[in-house]
Design a protein around this motif. Structure first.
Motif, PDB file in Angstrom:
ATOM      1  N   LEU A  20      -0.174   6.013   7.851  1.00 52.85           N
ATOM      2  CA  LEU A  20      -0.510   5.022   6.829  1.00 52.85           C
ATOM      3  C   LEU A  20      -0.917   3.693   7.448  1.00 52.85           C
ATOM      4  CD1 LEU A  20      -0.761   4.462   3.828  1.00 52.85           C
ATOM      5  CD2 LEU A  20       1.642   3.777   3.786  1.00 52.85           C
ATOM      6  N   ASP A  21      -0.359   3.369   8.615  1.00 47.09           N
ATOM      7  CA  ASP A  21      -0.780   2.154   9.328  1.00 47.09           C
ATOM      8  C   ASP A  21      -2.281   2.178   9.591  1.00 47.09           C
ATOM      9  OD1 ASP A  21       1.867   1.485   9.404  1.00 47.09           O
ATOM     10  OD2 ASP A  21       2.071   1.540  11.582  1.00 47.09           O
ATOM     11  N   GLY A  24      -4.196   2.970   5.564  1.00 45.98           N
ATOM     12  CA  GLY A  24      -3.989   2.020   4.473  1.00 45.98           C
ATOM     13  C   GLY A  24      -4.970   0.866   4.468  1.00 45.98           C
ATOM     14  N   CYS A 119       3.758  -2.905  10.770  1.00 48.89           N
ATOM     15  CA  CYS A 119       5.004  -2.208  11.065  1.00 48.89           C
ATOM     16  C   CYS A 119       5.408  -2.444  12.524  1.00 48.89           C
ATOM     17  CB  CYS A 119       4.871  -0.731  10.716  1.00 48.89           C
ATOM     18  SG  CYS A 119       6.448   0.113  10.480  1.00 48.89           S
ATOM     19  N   HIS A 139       9.189  -3.882  11.303  1.00 49.22           N
ATOM     20  CA  HIS A 139      10.059  -3.093  10.441  1.00 49.22           C
ATOM     21  C   HIS A 139      11.512  -3.432  10.758  1.00 49.22           C
ATOM     22  CE1 HIS A 139      12.036   0.456   8.677  1.00 49.22           C
ATOM     23  NE2 HIS A 139      10.963   0.518   7.898  1.00 49.22           N
ATOM     24  N   ILE A 173       5.842   0.014   6.728  1.00 49.64           N
ATOM     25  CA  ILE A 173       4.553   0.699   6.705  1.00 49.64           C
ATOM     26  C   ILE A 173       3.731   0.324   5.479  1.00 49.64           C
ATOM     27  CG2 ILE A 173       3.449   2.962   6.612  1.00 49.64           C
ATOM     28  CD1 ILE A 173       5.761   4.078   8.223  1.00 49.64           C
ATOM     29  N   SER A 174       4.320   0.363   4.279  1.00 49.51           N
ATOM     30  CA  SER A 174       3.556   0.048   3.078  1.00 49.51           C
ATOM     31  C   SER A 174       3.148  -1.415   3.019  1.00 49.51           C
ATOM     32  CB  SER A 174       4.356   0.415   1.819  1.00 49.51           C
ATOM     33  OG  SER A 174       5.519  -0.380   1.722  1.00 49.51           O
ATOM     34  N   CYS A 176       1.468  -2.856   5.067  1.00 49.72           N
ATOM     35  CA  CYS A 176       0.103  -2.993   5.568  1.00 49.72           C
ATOM     36  C   CYS A 176      -0.864  -3.275   4.427  1.00 49.72           C
ATOM     37  CB  CYS A 176      -0.326  -1.752   6.340  1.00 49.72           C
ATOM     38  SG  CYS A 176      -0.547  -0.252   5.356  1.00 49.72           S
ATOM     39  N   LEU A 177      -0.526  -2.804   3.222  1.00 49.16           N
ATOM     40  CA  LEU A 177      -1.366  -3.078   2.062  1.00 49.16           C
ATOM     41  C   LEU A 177      -1.261  -4.542   1.664  1.00 49.16           C
ATOM     42  CD1 LEU A 177      -0.579   0.117  -0.067  1.00 49.16           C
ATOM     43  CD2 LEU A 177      -2.352  -0.205   1.665  1.00 49.16           C
ATOM     44  N   ASP A 178      -0.021  -5.075   1.641  1.00 46.48           N
ATOM     45  CA  ASP A 178       0.186  -6.486   1.343  1.00 46.48           C
ATOM     46  C   ASP A 178      -0.521  -7.366   2.366  1.00 46.48           C
ATOM     47  OD1 ASP A 178       2.378  -6.473  -0.899  1.00 46.48           O
ATOM     48  OD2 ASP A 178       3.091  -5.071   0.603  1.00 46.48           O
ATOM     49  N   MET A 202      -1.409  -2.584  -7.771  1.00 51.15           N
ATOM     50  CA  MET A 202      -0.295  -3.252  -7.128  1.00 51.15           C
ATOM     51  C   MET A 202      -0.423  -4.749  -7.369  1.00 51.15           C
ATOM     52  SD  MET A 202      -1.376  -2.947  -3.089  1.00 51.15           S
ATOM     53  CE  MET A 202      -0.051  -3.997  -2.491  1.00 51.15           C
ATOM     54  N   GLN A 212      12.160  -7.753   2.607  1.00 49.99           N
ATOM     55  CA  GLN A 212      11.847  -6.332   2.586  1.00 49.99           C
ATOM     56  C   GLN A 212      12.848  -5.648   1.646  1.00 49.99           C
ATOM     57  OE1 GLN A 212      11.237  -4.486   6.457  1.00 49.99           O
ATOM     58  NE2 GLN A 212      11.032  -6.511   7.385  1.00 49.99           N
TER      59      GLN A 212
END
Length: 343
Positions: A20-21, A24, A119, A139, A173-174, A176-178, A202, A212
């Motif tokens: 996903l890194d 994404g 991450c 992370h 990991i998620s 990365c979208l932010d 989102m 987090q």
């Protein structure tokens, strides 16, 4: 590498990289191009040591677009450095850092206007000396490793992302979208980033300083006495739970109890109890319609004011705002593990 018009984004690719890194950010930047009818100018390429397929941590194989050697021949707008981890038999997570890859990251950074990590990619930036003297995040599970390996880095495991000049570091990991949305907002403004966020279903962005939230709160103590105390606290979370009460339950002095908590969990009994209460309140806000007054009472805060202050202190938000963002109304399962706090 042949010059590419627009904003060239290079994502570092290597064996075992978190999938996903890698995938994404391109999705986010592609939506920015769509929302601006290509005026955003983003062009994303994947760079690796060779043109051979790379196998990610998820087992999915990805083909690079260019080699590192080609990438350093041109000018890069944004470098995105993902990471990878290994997990031992006791489920302890450790970020992996390949010295040869670090050398390439350093070389690429010299050709880059804006450097980012997602991450545990922060460990690669740190090893390349790009985070020295800077505040950075990663992370939560590898933050202690980052701080221990690189004392010159000001590690802050709480925020979703941190910007220090032209260096951006992201957390889980998620996130990365932010982080990608924040980069778009920095380039094109909040209005475009909002349109992209809507397409992603989102929020425009969780504030960079936001905690987090979804941290699995699972670190175990090493002694049966502290573990028993942790379960005792959970069973009696709505009560007063003073240090005197806990010391009496554990058959130790108040001072010895405080020393045990600091040694085993890295915090005082009071701080640990507040963490447990905030975590329980967080779960209740996500999964129930209970009023703040009822949640404050059932979690041992007593008043909503105390609940609000604890949320601001621990999560940098309010209970109301947290519920608005994360409410899912899932059925509460009595078999769910107790929400021990992150320590």
């Amino acid at each position: 590498m042949q010059d590419i018009a627009g904003r060239l984004i290079v994502i570092v690719l290597f064996e075992g990289v978190d999938l996903l890194d890698v995938t994404g950010p391109p999705e986010v930047f592609s939506l920015a191009r769509r929302e601006t009818e290509d005026a955003a100018g983003y062009h994303v390429v994947l760079a690796a040591e060779s043109m051979d397929p790379v196998t990610t941590s998820a087992g999915v194989r990805i083909l690079p677009d260019i080699t590192f050697r080609e990438a350093v021949e041109g000018s890069i707008d944004t470098l995105i450095v993902p990471g990878s981890v290994e997990v031992d038999s006791e489920r302890r997570v450790r970020a992996l850092v390949d010295p040869e890859l670090v050398s390439w990251v350093k070389a690429l950074a010299d050709r880059t206007h804006r450097i980012t990590s997602v991450c545990v990619g922060a460990h690669l930036l740190a090893a390349a000396g790009l985070l020295d003297g800077k505040r950075a995040t990663t992370h939560w599970s590898t933050a202690p490793q980052l701080a221990a390996d690189h004392p010159a880095v000001k590690v802050d495991a709480d925020p979703i992302f941190i910007r220090e000049g032209n260096v951006w570091t992201g957390a889980g990991i998620s996130a990365c979208l932010d982080l990608s949305l924040a980069l778009i907002a920095d380039d094109l403004g909040e209005a475009i980033a909002l349109r992209v966020a809507r397409q992603l279903v989102m929020y425009l962005k969780r504030p960079s300083g936001q905690s987090q939230f979804s941290v699995p709160l699972e670190q175990l103590s090493t002694t049966r006495r502290i573990e028993d105390l942790r379960h005792h606290i959970m069973r009696n979370i709505s009560g007063p739970l003073t240090v005197v009460d806990l010391a009496e339950y554990a058959h130790v002095s108040d001072r010895h109890l405080t020393r045990l908590f600091k040694t085993e969990l890295g915090m005082t009994p009071h701080a640990y109890i507040e963490s447990v209460r905030v975590e329980k309140a967080r779960r209740d806000l996500e999964s129930s319609d209970a009023t703040l007054e009822r949640i404050a009472s059932s979690c041992g805060f007593g008043t909503t004011d105390t609940l609000v202050r604890a949320f601001r202190r621990r999560l940098s938000t309010t209970p109301t705002e947290y519920r608005r963002r994360f409410r899912c109304l899932r059925p509460v399962d009595d078999r769910d593990p107790p929400p021990f706090p992150r320590v």
